[in-house]
Design a protein around this motif. Structure first.
Motif, mmCIF file in Angstrom:
data_model
loop_
_atom_site.group_PDB
_atom_site.id
_atom_site.type_symbol
_atom_site.label_atom_id
_atom_site.label_comp_id
_atom_site.label_asym_id
_atom_site.label_seq_id
_atom_site.Cartn_x
_atom_site.Cartn_y
_atom_site.Cartn_z
ATOM 1 N N ASP A 205 16.468 22.089 10.336
ATOM 2 C CA ASP A 205 17.811 21.807 10.842
ATOM 3 C C ASP A 205 18.099 22.547 12.146
ATOM 4 O O ASP A 205 19.265 22.636 12.561
ATOM 5 N N ASN A 206 17.041 23.068 12.781
ATOM 6 C CA ASN A 206 17.161 23.726 14.094
ATOM 7 C C ASN A 206 18.289 24.762 14.083
ATOM 8 O O ASN A 206 19.164 24.775 14.945
ATOM 9 N N ARG A 207 18.222 25.654 13.104
ATOM 10 C CA ARG A 207 19.252 26.670 12.934
ATOM 11 C C ARG A 207 18.653 28.051 13.162
ATOM 12 O O ARG A 207 17.587 28.365 12.619
ATOM 13 N N THR A 208 19.340 28.876 13.947
ATOM 14 C CA THR A 208 18.839 30.208 14.264
ATOM 15 C C THR A 208 19.906 31.249 13.951
ATOM 16 O O THR A 208 21.068 31.080 14.327
ATOM 17 N N ILE A 209 19.492 32.309 13.277
ATOM 18 C CA ILE A 209 20.399 33.374 12.875
ATOM 19 C C ILE A 209 19.887 34.704 13.412
ATOM 20 O O ILE A 209 18.689 35.001 13.314
ATOM 21 N N ILE B 102 9.701 24.719 7.762
ATOM 22 C CA ILE B 102 9.207 26.070 7.976
ATOM 23 C C ILE B 102 10.361 26.975 8.400
ATOM 24 O O ILE B 102 11.203 26.588 9.211
ATOM 25 N N ARG B 103 10.361 28.171 7.835
ATOM 26 C CA ARG B 103 11.329 29.184 8.229
ATOM 27 C C ARG B 103 10.571 30.393 8.774
ATOM 28 O O ARG B 103 9.670 30.924 8.123
ATOM 29 N N PHE B 104 10.941 30.823 9.992
ATOM 30 C CA PHE B 104 10.323 31.991 10.615
ATOM 31 C C PHE B 104 11.310 33.148 10.576
ATOM 32 O O PHE B 104 12.485 32.986 10.909
ATOM 33 N N GLN B 105 10.831 34.308 10.186
ATOM 34 C CA GLN B 105 11.663 35.504 10.186
ATOM 35 C C GLN B 105 10.878 36.663 10.799
ATOM 36 O O GLN B 105 9.773 36.976 10.358
#
Length: 213
Positions: free
Chosen positions: A94-98, A69-72
């Motif tokens: 991949d527990n990546r936050t931008i 899942i990707r949250f934006q």
């Protein structure tokens, strides 16, 4: 229901296609997208993605085969009476936050930054639009300690010609694109690594068509 079909041809890879179907449900949009991997060799979940979107506020994407899942989330605040557009993106798999933000100083000037939490990976970019036709975009990568440059110009109304240069990899790029609601959209791009002894350009062509179902 609105649908979008995208086709792509790459000299380094086999050409591919993708389709997106969207339907309004009150204040939100529901989207489903597939690629050629979904149908080639029989129906499968490969390349299938589902999304819920409220324009200007949030997007939730679900990658079905990867179960990711990707949250934006998007929001706009004002700094010294100037709009600051903020975007928060989190990839659960991949527990990546931008974090992405851009400050619109005036219609011709904009400053933006992109930062990946926990990595120190940060990019800064300044955008200047001259006479509403030509755009200059110098950017600086803090990790690579390198500058990138891009210049684009509107031609023939809907067409845009763009040139880019990445100083870190010595990669030169040229692009011609069109975004037309009447004639559809397409993009043709070519890149060349000037650092290679044998300079072989890479060509990519993409086309997009929107239609009502």
């Amino acid at each position: 229901m609105k649908a979008t079909f995208k086709g792509k041809y790459d000299t380094d890879k086999i050409g591919g296609a993708a389709a997106t179907f969207a339907v309004g449900a009150g204040d939100v949009k529901l989207r489903a997208s597939i690629t050629d991997a979904t149908v080639v060799g029989g129906p499968s979940l490969n390349g299938l993605a589902l999304a819920v979107e409220k324009p200007g506020l949030f997007i939730v994407d679900y990658n079905v085969p990867k179960k990711d899942i990707r949250f934006q989330f998007m929001n706009t605040v004002r700094v010294a009476e100037k709009p600051l557009n903020l975007t928060y993106i989190h990839f659960r798999g991949d527990n990546r936050t931008i974090l992405d933000g851009n400050l619109v100083i005036d219609p011709a000037n904009k400053v933006s930054a992109n930062y990946m939490l926990g990595t120190g990976n940060c990019k800064l970019k300044y955008t200047y639009v001259h006479n509403g036709v030509t755009t200059f975009e110098p950017s600086y990568d803090l990790v690579k300690n390198a500058w990138d440059f891009a210049v684009s110009r509107k031609v023939y109304g809907d067409d845009v010609c763009r040139a880019t240069y990445q100083t870190s990899g010595k990669v030169l790029g040229l692009e011609w694109s069109r975004n037309s609601k009447v004639n559809g959209s397409f993009k043709i791009s070519a890149t060349c690594n000037l650092a290679e002894e044998v300079k072989t350009p890479k060509l990519t062509a993409e086309s997009t068509w929107d239609f009502e179902l």
